[in-house]
Design a protein around this motif. Structure first.
Motif, PDB file in Angstrom:
ATOM      1  N   THR A 366      24.156  12.976   5.357  1.00 36.05           N
ATOM      2  CA  THR A 366      25.885  12.681   5.381  1.00 36.05           C
ATOM      3  C   THR A 366      26.047  11.212   3.960  1.00 36.05           C
ATOM      4  O   THR A 366      25.358  11.155   3.135  1.00 36.05           O
ATOM      5  CB  THR A 366      25.626  12.017   6.389  1.00 36.05           C
ATOM      6  OG1 THR A 366      24.909  10.480   6.900  1.00 36.05           O
ATOM      7  CG2 THR A 366      24.860  12.845   7.455  1.00 36.05           C
ATOM      8  N   ASP A 367      27.039  11.062   4.330  1.00 40.33           N
ATOM      9  CA  ASP A 367      27.957  10.029   3.575  1.00 40.33           C
ATOM     10  C   ASP A 367      27.040   8.601   3.963  1.00 40.33           C
ATOM     11  O   ASP A 367      27.015   8.059   3.488  1.00 40.33           O
ATOM     12  CB  ASP A 367      28.963   9.551   3.812  1.00 40.33           C
ATOM     13  CG  ASP A 367      29.577   9.722   5.325  1.00 40.33           C
ATOM     14  OD1 ASP A 367      28.480   9.113   6.058  1.00 40.33           O
ATOM     15  OD2 ASP A 367      30.572   8.491   4.874  1.00 40.33           O
ATOM     16  N   THR A 407      27.588   5.423   0.294  1.00 37.70           N
ATOM     17  CA  THR A 407      28.547   6.520  -0.385  1.00 37.70           C
ATOM     18  C   THR A 407      28.081   7.457  -1.490  1.00 37.70           C
ATOM     19  O   THR A 407      27.868   6.132  -2.854  1.00 37.70           O
ATOM     20  CB  THR A 407      29.252   6.379   0.229  1.00 37.70           C
ATOM     21  OG1 THR A 407      29.630   6.540   1.816  1.00 37.70           O
ATOM     22  CG2 THR A 407      30.113   8.208  -0.274  1.00 37.70           C
ATOM     23  N   THR A 435      23.479  11.246  -0.803  1.00 35.66           N
ATOM     24  CA  THR A 435      24.657  10.717  -0.025  1.00 35.66           C
ATOM     25  C   THR A 435      25.983  11.458  -0.235  1.00 35.66           C
ATOM     26  O   THR A 435      26.324  11.720  -1.588  1.00 35.66           O
ATOM     27  CB  THR A 435      24.512   9.442   0.480  1.00 35.66           C
ATOM     28  OG1 THR A 435      25.103   8.340  -0.474  1.00 35.66           O
ATOM     29  CG2 THR A 435      22.869   9.299   1.198  1.00 35.66           C
ATOM     30  N   THR A 436      26.596  12.267   1.007  1.00 36.17           N
ATOM     31  CA  THR A 436      27.474  12.741  -0.368  1.00 36.17           C
ATOM     32  C   THR A 436      28.843  11.383  -0.059  1.00 36.17           C
ATOM     33  O   THR A 436      29.318  10.366   0.289  1.00 36.17           O
ATOM     34  CB  THR A 436      28.246  13.739   1.936  1.00 36.17           C
ATOM     35  OG1 THR A 436      28.416  12.425   2.965  1.00 36.17           O
ATOM     36  CG2 THR A 436      27.178  14.819   2.172  1.00 36.17           C
TER      37      THR A 436
END
Length: 500
Positions: A366-367, A407, A435-436
Motif C-alpha cells: 500500500t502507500d 509513500t 510502496t504505492t
C-alpha cells in the motif's frame, strides 16, 4: 576499453574517448609487461606459476595459470585473480602479494590471462555481454578454470573467491553477479559495478561518469544476471583511490549501492575504521551482524592496486606502475573473506545452524505498508524480519506486514529463522518492495546527463524523455532541459519551471 570505437557521441565525449585510449595503451601500457611463453604442457615457471593448458572448452580463449603451496591441504580455499589491461598473470602474481598469503594461510591461486587476440589492449571484456554473462565467452572460461582447480587441488568448492584490478575488477563484479553459486566472496579494485556497461561506448560513461542509479536499480542488474531463485550472495570488498582519474571514485559508491541492495541492507555503514595508508574502511553488516560489504577508500591514491611492500604481517606486494604503495589490499581482503582462519569470513560472528528461509516474496503493498511471506524452516521458533539490514519485527508466522512506511519508496527486506535459544540462522535472499503512490521530482541537467542518469534516451543524435517520448533537442552537453518525473520511469518536459 576495447579495439573498436563507440558510435556517435555528444560534444566533449571525444576528449573522454581519447582519455580511455590513453589509459588502455599509454597509461597502463607503460607497464611494458611481457607474458610468459606458451607452454605445451603444465610446467612450473621461474615465478612459481604453472600454466594449465586443458581446462574445458575455453570459449573465451583465455590462458590459465595457477599457484599452489607445496603443502596445500585438501579442502583449502581457492582465489581467482584477474589482471588489468596490457598486464599478465605473471605480473599480477609478482606484484599483488597474493602468493604470500597463499603460502601463509594455505590456499591455491588461479590467474586467468587474456591477450590481444581477445582485446587490442589485453583487457578482460567486462563490457561485452557475450563475454561477461553466465556461461558465455570469457566468463565461462574463468568458471571452467575454477572447476579444473577445484578438481586438481582438492579445493573446497564452498570457499572460492575472486578479485581483480581495473578491467579485471569490472569482470570480477560481473562474475560475482553471474555466478553467486560459485563465488563466496569477491573484491573489486578500481573497478565498475556489475552490468554497468554492455558496449564499448557505455564503458566510457561508466569509467568517467557512472550512471547514478538507485540501489534497487543496481541490485536488479545483479539479480537479473544470477540464476533464478538465488538465495545467497557473495560478500564483496570494494577498493578505490580518491585520486583515481581513470575509474572515477563515484564507481565505488555505485558498487556499494549495488551490493548492499543485493544483501538487503542500507547504504549507511554499520561502522567505520581508520586503517594505514590513509585508508577509511566502511563496513555494512548483514542482518546477522556479519560484514556483507566493505568499502576501502584510500586517500590520495590514483588508479591501481594498493600494495605495501615489506616483511610485516600486514604488508605485501611490490610497488610499480599501477601497483601503488599505500596499504596491502590483499591482506585485508583475505581477512575479510576469512582466509586467515579467524571467525567465519566476516567479523568472526557465526550465525546459528538454521538455514536461510526460502521463497521470500512481497505479497502486497500500500502507500504505507509492505506484506511479506516465506516458507517455513524446520526447527525455527520464530523469524526475524529486517528492513535495510535493521530488524523491524519478529513473528512466529511465515508472514509479516511492515507498516508506517513512506509513500513511493523502495525498501529491501531479508528474513532469518531463529532457534529456541534465540540465535538467528542464515539470512534469506533479499527482496525489494516499493510502496504505492508517487511524489513528483524535478531534474535539470544537460541532455547528455539526462541520458546517462536514465531519465532519457538518445536516437539519431536527438534526445527523448523516457516514458513520455517527448523530444528534448540535440543529444549534447550544452542543451539543458528540465524533466519532471510523474511516475516511476515516466518523465515529461517541465521547462522553464517545475512545480513538483
Amino acid at each position: 576499453m576495447g579495439p573498436s570505437h563507440p558510435p556517435s557521441r555528444p560534444p566533449g565525449s571525444r576528449r573522454l574517448a581519447r582519455g580511455i585510449r590513453r589509459w588502455a595503451t599509454a597509461v597502463v601500457g607503460a607497464l611494458a609487461l611481457t607474458a610468459g611463453p606458451v607452454i605445451a604442457a603444465p610446467q612450473a615457471t621461474a615465478a612459481g606459476l604453472t600454466q594449465i593448458t586443458s581446462f574445458g572448452s575455453n570459449p573465451g580463449n583465455l590462458s590459465m595459470y595457477a599457484y599452489a603451496p607445496d603443502t596445500l591441504p585438501d579442502g583449502a580455499p581457492l582465489v581467482v585473480a584477474l589482471h588489468g589491461c596490457t598486464q599478465s598473470a605473471h605480473d599480477y602474481h609478482a606484484h599483488s602479494g597474493w602468493s604470500k598469503f597463499a603460502d601463509r594461510y594455505g590456499f591455491a591461486l588461479v590467474l586467468p590471462q587474456t591477450s590481444s587476440a581477445n582485446n587490442a589492449n589485453s583487457c578482460f571484456n567486462w563490457f561485452e555481454p557475450g563475454d561477461s554473462g553466465r556461461d558465455r565467452g570469457e566468463a565461462l572460461s574463468i568458471k571452467q578454470m575454477v572447476d579444473e582447480a577445484v578438481a586438481r587441488y582438492g579445493s573446497d568448492s564452498r570457499r572460492v573467491y575472486i578479485t581483480g584490478l581495473s578491467a579485471g575488477g569490472g569482470m570480477t563484479a560481473n562474475m560475482l553477479a553471474a555466478y553467486p553459486d560459485v563465488f563466496a566472496g569477491g573484491s573489486v579494485h578500481s573497478g565498475l559495478p556489475a552490468s554497468c556497461a554492455r558496449s564499448v561506448s557505455a564503458a566510457y560513461t561508466c569509467m568517467y561518469a557512472p550512471p547514478d542509479r538507485t540501489p534497487a536499480q543496481w541490485g536488479d542488474l545483479v539479480r537479473a544476471a544470477a540464476p533464478s531463485g538465488t538465495a545467497s550472495w557473495p560478500r564483496v570488498a570494494i577498493w578505490q583511490g580518491t585520486a583515481d582519474t581513470t575509474v572515477k571514485p563515484a564507481n565505488a559508491a555505485e558498487l556499494r549501492d549495488q551490493w548492499t541492495n543485493v544483501w538487503g541492507v542500507g547504504q549507511t555503514p554499520s561502522r567505520t575504521e581508520t586503517l594505514t595508508g590513509g585508508t577509511t574502511l566502511s563496513v555494512y553488516d548483514d542482518a546477522s551482524g556479519r560484514p556483507a560489504v566493505e568499502v576501502y577508500s584510500v586517500s590520495g591514491m590514483a588508479h591501481g592496486l594498493a600494495v605495501d611492500p615489506g616483511s610485516g604481517d600486514g604488508q605485501c606486494g611490490t610497488a610499480g606502475t599501477y601497483y601503488l604503495d599505500s596499504i596491502c589490499s590483499s591482506y585485508h581482503t583475505a581477512r575479510f573473506w576469512g582466509l586467515d582462519g579467524e571467525g567465519d569470513g566476516g567479523g568472526g560472528q557465526n550465525p546459528g545452524s538454521l538455514p536461510a528461509p526460502t521463497g521470500l516474496a512481497v505479497t502486497a503493498t500500500t502507500d504505507t505498508s509492505v506484506a511479506l511471506s516465506w516458507r517455513a524452516v524446520d526447527g525455527a521458533s520464530s523469524y526475524a524480519v529486517h528492513r535495510g539490514g535493521t530488524r523491524v519485527g519478529t513473528t512466529t508466522a511465515t508472514a509479516y506486514t511492515d507498516t508506517g512506511l513512506t509513500t513511493g519508496t523502495t525498501y529491501g527486506y531479508t528474513v532469518a529463522a531463529v532457534d529456541a535459544a534465540g540465535t538467528a540462522g542464515a539470512v534469506s535472499a533479499a527482496v525489494t518492495a516499493t510502496t504505492t503512490g508517487f511524489t513528483p521530482t524535478c531534474h535539470t541537467a544537460s541532455n547528455y546527463a539526462h541520458t546517462t542518469a536514465g531519465r532519457a534516451y538518445q536516437s539519431g543524435g536527438h534526445t527523448y524523455a523516457n516514458g513520455s517520448q517527448q523530444a528534448m533537442g540535440l543529444w549534447n552537453t550544452f542543451t539543458v532541459r528540465t524533466l519532471k518525473q510523474t511516475a516511476p520511469g515516466h518523465y515529461v518536459l517541465a521547462d522553464p519551471g517545475c512545480p513538483a
